[in-house]
Design a protein around this motif. Structure first.
Motif, PDB file in Angstrom:
ATOM      1  N   ILE A 124       1.248  -5.933  -4.994  1.00  0.00           N
ATOM      2  CA  ILE A 124       2.075  -4.857  -3.497  1.00  0.00           C
ATOM      3  C   ILE A 124       1.085  -4.547  -2.855  1.00  0.00           C
ATOM      4  CG2 ILE A 124       3.709  -4.404  -2.349  1.00  0.00           C
ATOM      5  CD1 ILE A 124       4.928  -6.809  -3.711  1.00  0.00           C
ATOM      6  N   ALA A 125       0.508  -3.372  -3.737  1.00  0.00           N
ATOM      7  CA  ALA A 125      -0.459  -2.199  -3.328  1.00  0.00           C
ATOM      8  C   ALA A 125      -1.586  -2.698  -3.074  1.00  0.00           C
ATOM      9  CB  ALA A 125      -0.331  -1.858  -4.849  1.00  0.00           C
ATOM     10  N   ASP A 126      -2.240  -3.676  -3.415  1.00  0.00           N
ATOM     11  CA  ASP A 126      -3.700  -4.504  -3.263  1.00  0.00           C
ATOM     12  C   ASP A 126      -3.456  -4.865  -2.177  1.00  0.00           C
ATOM     13  OD1 ASP A 126      -4.243  -3.291  -5.767  1.00  0.00           O
ATOM     14  OD2 ASP A 126      -4.425  -5.235  -7.050  1.00  0.00           O
ATOM     15  N   GLN A 127      -2.199  -6.352  -1.774  1.00  0.00           N
ATOM     16  CA  GLN A 127      -2.440  -6.477  -0.707  1.00  0.00           C
ATOM     17  C   GLN A 127      -2.050  -5.965   0.139  1.00  0.00           C
ATOM     18  OE1 GLN A 127       0.992  -9.569  -0.607  1.00  0.00           O
ATOM     19  NE2 GLN A 127       0.333 -10.820  -2.470  1.00  0.00           N
ATOM     20  N   LEU A 128      -1.030  -4.823  -0.132  1.00  0.00           N
ATOM     21  CA  LEU A 128      -1.127  -3.561   1.277  1.00  0.00           C
ATOM     22  C   LEU A 128      -2.513  -2.638   1.804  1.00  0.00           C
ATOM     23  CD1 LEU A 128       2.741  -1.737   1.060  1.00  0.00           C
ATOM     24  CD2 LEU A 128       2.001  -3.660   2.721  1.00  0.00           C
ATOM     25  N   GLU A 129      -3.348  -3.141   0.670  1.00  0.00           N
ATOM     26  CA  GLU A 129      -4.585  -1.937   0.205  1.00  0.00           C
ATOM     27  C   GLU A 129      -5.417  -3.099   1.164  1.00  0.00           C
ATOM     28  OE1 GLU A 129      -7.192   0.819  -2.340  1.00  0.00           O
ATOM     29  OE2 GLU A 129      -6.365  -0.681  -3.556  1.00  0.00           O
ATOM     30  N   ALA A 130      -5.407  -4.279   1.110  1.00  0.00           N
ATOM     31  CA  ALA A 130      -6.550  -5.068   1.799  1.00  0.00           C
ATOM     32  C   ALA A 130      -6.315  -5.138   3.384  1.00  0.00           C
ATOM     33  CB  ALA A 130      -6.337  -6.591   0.875  1.00  0.00           C
ATOM     34  N   LYS A 131      -5.123  -5.102   3.625  1.00  0.00           N
ATOM     35  CA  LYS A 131      -4.326  -5.248   5.010  1.00  0.00           C
ATOM     36  C   LYS A 131      -5.036  -3.684   5.751  1.00  0.00           C
ATOM     37  CE  LYS A 131      -0.991  -6.793   6.481  1.00  0.00           C
ATOM     38  NZ  LYS A 131       0.436  -7.494   6.237  1.00  0.00           N
ATOM     39  N   GLY A 132      -5.370  -2.333   4.839  1.00  0.00           N
ATOM     40  CA  GLY A 132      -5.455  -1.649   5.217  1.00  0.00           C
ATOM     41  C   GLY A 132      -4.476  -0.572   5.928  1.00  0.00           C
ATOM     42  N   GLN A 133      -3.256  -1.036   5.009  1.00  0.00           N
ATOM     43  CA  GLN A 133      -2.237   0.204   5.185  1.00  0.00           C
ATOM     44  C   GLN A 133      -1.636   0.708   3.689  1.00  0.00           C
ATOM     45  OE1 GLN A 133      -0.681  -3.527   7.749  1.00  0.00           O
ATOM     46  NE2 GLN A 133       0.653  -2.804   6.658  1.00  0.00           N
ATOM     47  N   TRP A 134      -2.348   0.881   3.005  1.00  0.00           N
ATOM     48  CA  TRP A 134      -1.818   1.808   1.536  1.00  0.00           C
ATOM     49  C   TRP A 134      -2.234   2.869   2.057  1.00  0.00           C
ATOM     50  CZ3 TRP A 134       0.739   0.887  -1.782  1.00  0.00           C
ATOM     51  CH2 TRP A 134       0.881   1.796  -2.578  1.00  0.00           C
ATOM     52  N   LYS A 135      -2.064   4.054   1.831  1.00  0.00           N
ATOM     53  CA  LYS A 135      -1.580   5.425   1.952  1.00  0.00           C
ATOM     54  C   LYS A 135      -2.054   6.387   0.851  1.00  0.00           C
ATOM     55  CE  LYS A 135       2.441   5.410   3.778  1.00  0.00           C
ATOM     56  NZ  LYS A 135       3.526   5.645   5.200  1.00  0.00           N
ATOM     57  N   GLY A 136      -1.647   5.872  -0.456  1.00  0.00           N
ATOM     58  CA  GLY A 136      -1.956   6.408  -1.320  1.00  0.00           C
ATOM     59  C   GLY A 136      -0.778   7.664  -1.771  1.00  0.00           C
TER      60      GLY A 136
END
Length: 209
Positions: free
Chosen positions: A126-138
């Protein structure tokens, strides 16, 4: 009105004047009807035409999806898995009968909101997919509707152990907290609250942008 005098009996009779038009026999004159018509700028349906139209408050597409996401998650609170991790979320999302299902629950709620992603059976997925879309905030700026991942030993190293959906962010006694909903939490869908920067939290990702 017409007046006639009778010479024989010295009487006066009054006769109403007869209208020369057919309209007098049909009820009120047209001029009276016109006086009751709507003023210019209005249709016969009472819809304002010429002036500014009243605007209605409508929810944006983003807000509607957010509501659907949270409503889907909240609606499942209390659901319990069966034997060997069997649960309806894994069944619907993967076709399998049972496995660790916190990510399947998040993926299912996202689908209910009309999202194609995130969709994964792994919390880290889930985190990796959001990170790939530039939507992971940490570990920054949690918002309701975010995915939130956890590493229970607190070292924040991948992979994540668990994932849920932030239901709300609030402050109490000067401390910011999150309430989140997750599946496979003590074998059920449950609501939990903790400080937004708890050491077990790996980070947050925007699911609806």
């Amino acid at each position: 009105m017409e007046v006639s005098v009778s010479a024989k009996k010295n009487t006066v009779s009054l006769k109403p004047l007869q209208s020369s038009t057919a309209s007098s026999k049909m009820g009120p004159a047209k001029s009276d009807q016109k006086s009751k018509e709507k003023p210019k700028g209005y249709s016969t349906r009472d819809t304002f035409v010429d002036g500014p139209k009243e605007t209605k408050k409508t929810s944006s597409g983003k807000d509607k999806k957010l509501d659907k996401l949270l409503d889907a998650a909240k609606g499942q609170i209390g659901y319990k898995e069966g034997r060997n991790n069997s649960n309806k979320f894994t069944k619907e999302m993967t076709g399998k009968n049972g496995q660790a299902w916190c990510a399947d629950f998040v993926s299912w709620a996202a689908k209910e909101a009309g999202l194609s992603k995130p969709k994964s059976s792994l919390a880290q997925g889930i985190a990796d997919q959001l990170e790939a879309k530039g939507q992971w905030k940490g570990r920054h700026d949690p918002k309701k509707g975010d995915a939130v991942t956890f590493q229970w030993n607190g070292n924040s190293k991948k992979p994540a152990d668990h994932v849920g959906i932030v239901e709300k962010v609030f402050e109490k006694n000067g401390q910011k907290y999150i309430t989140y909903i997750s599946g496979n939490s003590s074998d059920s869908v449950a609501r939990r609250t903790m400080p937004w920067n708890d050491k077990a939290i790996m980070g947050y990702g925007t699911m609806i942008s």
